[in-house]
Write an enzyme that holds these catalytic residues in place. Structure first.
Site, PDB file in Angstrom:
ATOM      1  N   LYS A  77       0.852  -1.207   0.000  1.00 39.22           N
ATOM      2  CA  LYS A  77       0.000   0.000   0.000  1.00 39.22           C
ATOM      3  C   LYS A  77       0.882   1.250   0.000  1.00 39.22           C
ATOM      4  O   LYS A  77       1.871   1.322   0.737  1.00 39.22           O
ATOM      5  CB  LYS A  77      -0.913  -0.031   1.225  1.00 39.22           C
ATOM      6  CG  LYS A  77      -1.982   1.064   1.236  1.00 39.22           C
ATOM      7  CD  LYS A  77      -2.917   0.889   2.427  1.00 39.22           C
ATOM      8  CE  LYS A  77      -3.972   1.974   2.502  1.00 39.22           C
ATOM      9  NZ  LYS A  77      -4.835   1.837   3.700  1.00 39.22           N
ATOM     10  N   SER A 152      -9.773   2.148   2.643  1.00 41.75           N
ATOM     11  CA  SER A 152      -8.892   2.885   1.763  1.00 41.75           C
ATOM     12  C   SER A 152      -7.937   2.009   0.959  1.00 41.75           C
ATOM     13  O   SER A 152      -7.420   2.442  -0.058  1.00 41.75           O
ATOM     14  CB  SER A 152      -8.078   3.890   2.569  1.00 41.75           C
ATOM     15  OG  SER A 152      -7.241   3.212   3.507  1.00 41.75           O
ATOM     16  N   SER A 176      -9.866  -0.254   6.859  1.00 44.95           N
ATOM     17  CA  SER A 176      -9.291  -0.198   5.511  1.00 44.95           C
ATOM     18  C   SER A 176      -8.561  -1.440   5.035  1.00 44.95           C
ATOM     19  O   SER A 176      -8.162  -1.503   3.876  1.00 44.95           O
ATOM     20  CB  SER A 176      -8.342   0.995   5.395  1.00 44.95           C
ATOM     21  OG  SER A 176      -9.095   2.164   5.314  1.00 44.95           O
TER      22      SER A 176
HETATM   23  N1  GLN Z   1     -13.090   4.314   5.919  1.00 45.71           N
HETATM   24  C1  GLN Z   1     -12.565   4.802   7.160  1.00 45.71           C
HETATM   25  C2  GLN Z   1     -12.215   6.255   7.003  1.00 45.71           C
HETATM   26  O1  GLN Z   1     -12.499   6.802   6.015  1.00 45.71           O
HETATM   27  C3  GLN Z   1     -11.385   3.987   7.574  1.00 45.71           C
HETATM   28  C4  GLN Z   1     -10.141   4.313   6.851  1.00 45.71           C
HETATM   29  C5  GLN Z   1      -8.971   3.488   7.233  1.00 45.71           C
HETATM   30  O2  GLN Z   1      -9.094   2.464   7.918  1.00 45.71           O
HETATM   31  N2  GLN Z   1      -7.816   3.970   6.857  1.00 45.71           N
HETATM   32  O3  GLN Z   1     -11.668   6.867   7.860  1.00 45.71           O
END
Ligand code: GLN
Length: 497
Positions: A77, A152, A176
């Site tokens: 990532k 994400s 994410s």
């Molecule tokens: N979807 C969540 C957010 O927008 C979690 C994001 C993540 O785990 N990086 O914050």
């Protein structure tokens, strides 16, 4: 000849270490697959063919494998720093930035002989649930390219489902790793907070961020978990404790017996807002656990209902502070540096130009929640809720070994469907966030396809902090009983074989 991109990491490792196939061949097969399909998927922001092949060659030339995964390539990532390789976090702010150092996770992968194929697409600074917030275009779900691959870390999960990589790394602040795993039919694990070093993980919300393994099987995830985990003096929140024995637990689970394991079904995570096919898949999964010998009870965690609002105060608050470092002076983008503008104007104009809408929304929310006069009412209250959630977990784990729920309330939604509705987007993480707030370990393992749309559903398993091995024991047992999911993925349309 076997298609090397279809094999599990465990099988690839066995073949590479048995000298049946070389790591260079395996790595090249994945680079070829990326060249063939990534135009249609867009899982990668950067492919490092040269670096990956050099690492593979070193493995092939070594007398003994450096680790159980030596030679098996991986997708990383783009939020983890890689020395000499661009790291953008999906943001224009960091476009062109080449980090001078490796994250600890990156270093461990290199030391383990894992060739890094490239950097995967993500929502900007890991804020989002669809990868649509990437400044470099959305990633598409290999199950249906009109749909999101989750976020994400959508790039990492999509690379697995598209057979571009057998292993990937994600980061999970609110879901994410797990939500992209659920909607792509792959496995994702958020280890116990502090179990994997955050050094070199570009910070979003430091008290929640955690890197973890993404794979197509539970055993592969366990093998990767053991490569990246462990104490790191460079991260002050890293736990100085032995790495949980996750590989042994996965192997134990593969025997398919869960007698003596108590499973708690979280009663708060069902009903309204859950797609019917997701609920049915979850109920079938619970039945399956019972059939494997587990004792299943219902457990109420009443404060989980407040996890989402608490998260959307805590995470933006920490983000507003963390993202202050992108000030046009130290990293990446700088605009209006023309002698006509003051330093303050350069900072403001750069931040205006460099950050996307969701990142700006979070910075504003967080700044507001932390401002004097509001701090106690917002940030302070959210921290209290966080404690109550931790207590709910503690009470539940007095009664059961693991908790289960759906990973996310719906299957992959259509690209564009939620971009104008932040709340709808945030609701994707309603089931995954409690584990981040409390810091314990959680996994998403595929639980089949939803009957209405033939798209993957995820079963979430949660374990106490430092008991990550329970996820693998239960996850692996469930996985064998359920049977493979990814062999039902349609061939990528419009991509020649
Ligand atoms: N979807 C969540 C957010 O927008 C979690 C994001 C993540 O785990 N990086 O914050």
């Amino acid at each position: 000849m076997t298609d090397l991109t279809r094999l599990t990491a465990a099988d690839l490792a066995e073949k590479i270490h048995g000298r049946e196939v070389s790591s260079v061949e395996v790595t090249q097969a994945h680079l070829d697959r990326i060249a063939q399909v990534d135009g249609a998927v867009h899982a990668f922001l950067h492919v490092d063919a040269e670096g990956a092949l050099a690492a593979a060659k070193a493995v092939d030339e070594a007398a003994t494998p450096a680790s159980p995964l030596a030679g098996v390539p991986l997708a990383l990532k783009d939020v983890l720093t890689t020395k000499g390789i661009p790291t953008t976090c999906g943001s224009k702010t960091l476009e062109g930035w080449i980090p001078p150092y490796d994250a600890t996770v990156t270093r461990k992968l290199r030391e383990a002989g894992v060739p890094i194929l490239g950097k995967t697409n993500m929502d900007e600074f890991a804020m989002g649930s669809s990868t649509e917030n990437s400044a470099f275009g959305a990633t598409r779900n290999p199950w249906d390219r009109e749909r999101i691959p989750g976020g994400s870390g959508g790039g990492s999960s999509a690379s697995l489902a598209a057979f571009e990589a057998p292993l990937a790394i994600g980061t999970d602040t609110g879901g994410s790793i797990r939500q992209p795993g659920a909607v792509t039919g792959t496995v994702g694990v958020k280890p116990t907070y502090g179990g994997v070093s955050r050094y070199g993980l570009v910070a979003f919300s430091s008290s929640l961020d955690q890197a973890g393994p993404c794979a197509r099987t539970v055993l592969d995830a366990a093998l990767l978990h053991e490569v990246i985990a462990g104490h790191d003096p460079l991260d002050s929140t890293s736990i100085d404790a032995p790495v949980p024995p996750v590989v042994a637990a996965a192997r134990e689970g593969l025997k398919g017996d869960l007698k003596g394991i108590k499973v708690g079904v979280v009663s708060e995570f069902s009903g309204e807002g859950y797609q019917a096919g997701v609920s049915r898949s979850f109920e079938a999964a619970v039945e399956q656990l019972r059939a494997l010998g587990a004792e299943v009870v219902e457990v109420s965690c009443p404060n989980f209902t407040y996890a989402l609002p608490a998260y959307y105060l805590i995470a933006p608050s920490e983000a507003s502070s963390n993202l202050a470092r992108f000030d046009a002076m130290r990293y990446g983008l700088r605009v209006a540096d023309d002698g006509e503008h003051s330093a303050e104007e350069v900072m403001a104009l750069t931040r205006e130009a460099g950050f996307g809408a969701e990142v700006k929304r979070r910075i504003m929310l967080g700044t507001y929640a932390l401002s004097s006069g509001y701090y106690d009412a917002y940030y302070g209250s959210a921290q209290k809720v966080r404690t109550l959630i931790t207590r709910d977990f503690a009470a539940a784990f007095e009664k059961v070994d693991v908790l289960v729920s759906p990973t996310t309330p719906t299957t992959a939604f259509k690209i564009g469907e939620r971009v104008d509705d932040p709340l709808a987007m945030y609701l994707s993480d309603i089931c995954s966030i409690p584990a981040n707030l409390a810091g314990n370990a959680a996994m998403s393992v595929p639980s089949g396809l939803s009957e209405e749309d033939n798209l993957p559903v995820g079963l979430q398993i949660m374990a106490p902090a430092l008991a990550d091995e329970r996820l693998y024991r239960v996850g692996a047992a469930y996985e064998v009983a359920r049977g493979p999911i990814l062999d039902r993925i349609p061939e990528l349309k419009g991509v020649s074989a």
